[in-house]
Design a protein around this motif. Structure first.
Motif, PDB file in Angstrom:
ATOM      1  N   LEU A  27     127.972 -25.420 -37.386  1.00  0.00           N
ATOM      2  CA  LEU A  27     127.877 -26.432 -38.435  1.00  0.00           C
ATOM      3  C   LEU A  27     128.351 -27.751 -37.847  1.00  0.00           C
ATOM      4  O   LEU A  27     129.484 -27.849 -37.357  1.00  0.00           O
ATOM      5  N   PHE A  28     127.472 -28.751 -37.893  1.00  0.00           N
ATOM      6  CA  PHE A  28     127.783 -30.068 -37.363  1.00  0.00           C
ATOM      7  C   PHE A  28     127.947 -31.049 -38.517  1.00  0.00           C
ATOM      8  O   PHE A  28     127.059 -31.173 -39.372  1.00  0.00           O
ATOM      9  N   ILE A  29     129.056 -31.759 -38.531  1.00  0.00           N
ATOM     10  CA  ILE A  29     129.356 -32.708 -39.603  1.00  0.00           C
ATOM     11  C   ILE A  29     129.733 -34.039 -38.958  1.00  0.00           C
ATOM     12  O   ILE A  29     130.735 -34.113 -38.234  1.00  0.00           O
ATOM     13  N   PRO A  30     128.946 -35.103 -39.208  1.00  0.00           N
ATOM     14  CA  PRO A  30     129.272 -36.405 -38.612  1.00  0.00           C
ATOM     15  C   PRO A  30     130.524 -36.998 -39.236  1.00  0.00           C
ATOM     16  O   PRO A  30     131.031 -36.505 -40.244  1.00  0.00           O
ATOM     17  N   ALA A  31     130.982 -38.082 -38.656  1.00  0.00           N
ATOM     18  CA  ALA A  31     132.246 -38.680 -39.081  1.00  0.00           C
ATOM     19  C   ALA A  31     132.232 -39.127 -40.549  1.00  0.00           C
ATOM     20  O   ALA A  31     133.227 -38.991 -41.251  1.00  0.00           O
ATOM     21  N   ASP A  32     131.095 -39.615 -41.023  1.00  0.00           N
ATOM     22  CA  ASP A  32     131.066 -40.083 -42.417  1.00  0.00           C
ATOM     23  C   ASP A  32     130.916 -38.940 -43.422  1.00  0.00           C
ATOM     24  O   ASP A  32     131.025 -39.161 -44.634  1.00  0.00           O
ATOM     25  N   ARG A  33     130.641 -37.760 -42.943  1.00  0.00           N
ATOM     26  CA  ARG A  33     130.539 -36.534 -43.755  1.00  0.00           C
ATOM     27  C   ARG A  33     129.470 -36.605 -44.843  1.00  0.00           C
ATOM     28  O   ARG A  33     129.467 -35.795 -45.762  1.00  0.00           O
ATOM     29  N   LYS A  34     128.555 -37.539 -44.738  1.00  0.00           N
ATOM     30  CA  LYS A  34     127.520 -37.659 -45.770  1.00  0.00           C
ATOM     31  C   LYS A  34     126.358 -36.710 -45.527  1.00  0.00           C
ATOM     32  O   LYS A  34     125.405 -36.657 -46.316  1.00  0.00           O
ATOM     33  N   SER A  35     126.402 -35.991 -44.448  1.00  0.00           N
ATOM     34  CA  SER A  35     125.381 -34.981 -44.188  1.00  0.00           C
ATOM     35  C   SER A  35     126.007 -33.885 -43.327  1.00  0.00           C
ATOM     36  O   SER A  35     127.118 -34.048 -42.809  1.00  0.00           O
ATOM     37  N   SER A  36     125.283 -32.790 -43.220  1.00  0.00           N
ATOM     38  CA  SER A  36     125.724 -31.720 -42.325  1.00  0.00           C
ATOM     39  C   SER A  36     124.488 -30.988 -41.836  1.00  0.00           C
ATOM     40  O   SER A  36     123.437 -31.009 -42.498  1.00  0.00           O
ATOM     41  N   THR A  37     124.606 -30.347 -40.675  1.00  0.00           N
ATOM     42  CA  THR A  37     123.479 -29.625 -40.103  1.00  0.00           C
ATOM     43  C   THR A  37     123.903 -28.217 -39.746  1.00  0.00           C
ATOM     44  O   THR A  37     124.853 -28.016 -38.984  1.00  0.00           O
ATOM     45  N   LEU A  38     123.186 -27.270 -40.311  1.00  0.00           N
ATOM     46  CA  LEU A  38     123.387 -25.867 -39.976  1.00  0.00           C
ATOM     47  C   LEU A  38     122.484 -25.543 -38.801  1.00  0.00           C
ATOM     48  O   LEU A  38     121.280 -25.801 -38.859  1.00  0.00           O
ATOM     49  N   SER A  39     123.045 -24.999 -37.750  1.00  0.00           N
ATOM     50  CA  SER A  39     122.269 -24.664 -36.569  1.00  0.00           C
ATOM     51  C   SER A  39     122.285 -23.159 -36.348  1.00  0.00           C
ATOM     52  O   SER A  39     123.357 -22.550 -36.225  1.00  0.00           O
ATOM     53  N   LEU A  40     121.081 -22.581 -36.299  1.00  0.00           N
ATOM     54  CA  LEU A  40     120.929 -21.143 -36.052  1.00  0.00           C
ATOM     55  C   LEU A  40     120.319 -20.964 -34.661  1.00  0.00           C
ATOM     56  O   LEU A  40     119.173 -21.347 -34.438  1.00  0.00           O
ATOM     57  N   PRO A  41     121.060 -20.411 -33.733  1.00  0.00           N
ATOM     58  CA  PRO A  41     120.545 -20.284 -32.365  1.00  0.00           C
ATOM     59  C   PRO A  41     119.603 -19.088 -32.233  1.00  0.00           C
ATOM     60  O   PRO A  41     119.876 -18.018 -32.769  1.00  0.00           O
ATOM     61  N   ARG A  42     118.494 -19.281 -31.574  1.00  0.00           N
ATOM     62  CA  ARG A  42     117.579 -18.184 -31.243  1.00  0.00           C
ATOM     63  C   ARG A  42     117.309 -17.282 -32.456  1.00  0.00           C
ATOM     64  O   ARG A  42     117.724 -16.112 -32.507  1.00  0.00           O
ATOM     65  N   VAL A  43     116.615 -17.833 -33.428  1.00  0.00           N
ATOM     66  CA  VAL A  43     116.375 -17.073 -34.660  1.00  0.00           C
ATOM     67  C   VAL A  43     115.469 -15.871 -34.397  1.00  0.00           C
ATOM     68  O   VAL A  43     114.648 -15.858 -33.475  1.00  0.00           O
ATOM     69  N   SER A  44     115.622 -14.879 -35.261  1.00  0.00           N
ATOM     70  CA  SER A  44     114.765 -13.703 -35.240  1.00  0.00           C
ATOM     71  C   SER A  44     114.090 -13.569 -36.602  1.00  0.00           C
ATOM     72  O   SER A  44     114.401 -14.319 -37.530  1.00  0.00           O
ATOM     73  N   LEU A  45     113.157 -12.623 -36.692  1.00  0.00           N
ATOM     74  CA  LEU A  45     112.435 -12.441 -37.949  1.00  0.00           C
ATOM     75  C   LEU A  45     113.400 -12.183 -39.112  1.00  0.00           C
ATOM     76  O   LEU A  45     113.144 -12.595 -40.251  1.00  0.00           O
ATOM     77  N   SER A  46     114.498 -11.529 -38.827  1.00  0.00           N
ATOM     78  CA  SER A  46     115.454 -11.171 -39.879  1.00  0.00           C
ATOM     79  C   SER A  46     116.241 -12.371 -40.411  1.00  0.00           C
ATOM     80  O   SER A  46     116.988 -12.229 -41.379  1.00  0.00           O
ATOM     81  N   ASP A  47     116.075 -13.516 -39.786  1.00  0.00           N
ATOM     82  CA  ASP A  47     116.720 -14.738 -40.292  1.00  0.00           C
ATOM     83  C   ASP A  47     115.875 -15.415 -41.368  1.00  0.00           C
ATOM     84  O   ASP A  47     116.302 -16.429 -41.936  1.00  0.00           O
ATOM     85  N   THR A  48     114.706 -14.880 -41.650  1.00  0.00           N
ATOM     86  CA  THR A  48     113.879 -15.393 -42.742  1.00  0.00           C
ATOM     87  C   THR A  48     114.628 -15.201 -44.054  1.00  0.00           C
ATOM     88  O   THR A  48     114.933 -14.076 -44.449  1.00  0.00           O
ATOM     89  N   ALA A  49     114.952 -16.306 -44.703  1.00  0.00           N
ATOM     90  CA  ALA A  49     115.802 -16.275 -45.898  1.00  0.00           C
ATOM     91  C   ALA A  49     115.849 -17.667 -46.504  1.00  0.00           C
ATOM     92  O   ALA A  49     115.254 -18.611 -45.971  1.00  0.00           O
ATOM     93  N   VAL A  50     116.556 -17.793 -47.609  1.00  0.00           N
ATOM     94  CA  VAL A  50     116.830 -19.097 -48.204  1.00  0.00           C
ATOM     95  C   VAL A  50     118.262 -19.482 -47.841  1.00  0.00           C
ATOM     96  O   VAL A  50     119.182 -18.668 -47.958  1.00  0.00           O
TER      97      VAL A  50
END
Lengths: 112, 113
Positions: free
Chosen positions: A62-85
């Motif tokens: 989880l990456f959060i910039p200094a202003d915290r107005k956004s965030s990015t979820l990073s999933l490394p090397r996804v597989s079929l089982s990562d299909t989800a909401v």
């Protein structure tokens, strides 16, 4: 309540890295950012939580910039089982009644 | 340590009947939340309870819906005189303390005929 905005859907292929960004412009000082994953016909499952900078666990980063107005979820090397909401939530003492508000989430489709 | 248990998994009711949904939180958890989810939509907060107290019911319809979390036993979400629009998945979640991550049950799928 801090409102979150995230893409409705994303497509990816197996083995790729997936980054899902969430906007939360009205985040309060005491708020944390939390991500949940939901498979069909199941309840959401906690993935990761952070306050600032970077947080990493065995599942995601989880990456959060200094202003915290956004965030990015990073999933490394996804597989079929990562299909989800994937849901981004902002929670903290400022939430009325300490409830957690889930938006529409991002529907991730991982293709072979 | 068993997870959050919800029952029944599926519940079918005719219009006008009552629906009772049960949720047993994880051991040691005293905070319970109920959410409703329509197909292809996100979860909508309904009510937040602690043992014997309703803390926030701002997301719950004023009529026909009620919730309780007694000192002993599971939390109950009760829907009286169900209508077709009540058909949805109802999820319960628990946490040990406020502002800690939630653990969700598998939900109850309510179908109103």
């Amino acid at each position: 309540l801090a409102k979150t905005t995230q893409p409705i859907s994303m497509d990816s292929y197996e083995g790729q890295e997936v980054n899902i960004t969430c906007s939360h412009n009205n985040i309060a000082t005491n708020d944390y950012i939390t991500w949940y994953q939901q498979f069909p016909s199941q309840g959401p499952r906690f993935i990761i939580q952070g306050y600032k900078t970077k947080v990493t666990n065995e599942v995601a980063s989880l990456f959060i910039p200094a202003d915290r107005k956004s965030s990015t979820l990073s999933l490394p090397r996804v597989s079929l089982s990562d299909t989800a909401v994937y849901y981004c939530l902002v929670e903290g003492d400022g939430n009325a009644g300490n409830m957690l508000t889930f938006g529409g989430g991002t529907r991730l489709m991982v293709k072979p | 340590n068993a997870g959050v248990m919800q029952n029944p998994r599926h519940l079918v009711r005719r219009r006008g009947q009552e629906a009772r949904l049960r949720c047993s939180p994880m051991k040691g958890h005293s905070h319970v939340y109920w959410y409703r989810q329509l197909p292809e939509e996100g979860l909508k907060f309904m009510v937040y309870l602690q043992k014997e107290n309703i803390i926030d019911e701002s997301g719950m319809p004023k009529e026909r819906f009620s919730a309780e979390f007694p000192k002993e036993g599971p939390s109950i979400l009760r829907i009286q005189q169900v209508v077709r629009g009540d058909s949805a998945a109802y999820f319960c979640a628990s946490s040990p303390r406020v502002n800690e991550k939630l653990f969700f049950g598998s939900g109850t799928q309510l179908s109103v005929l």
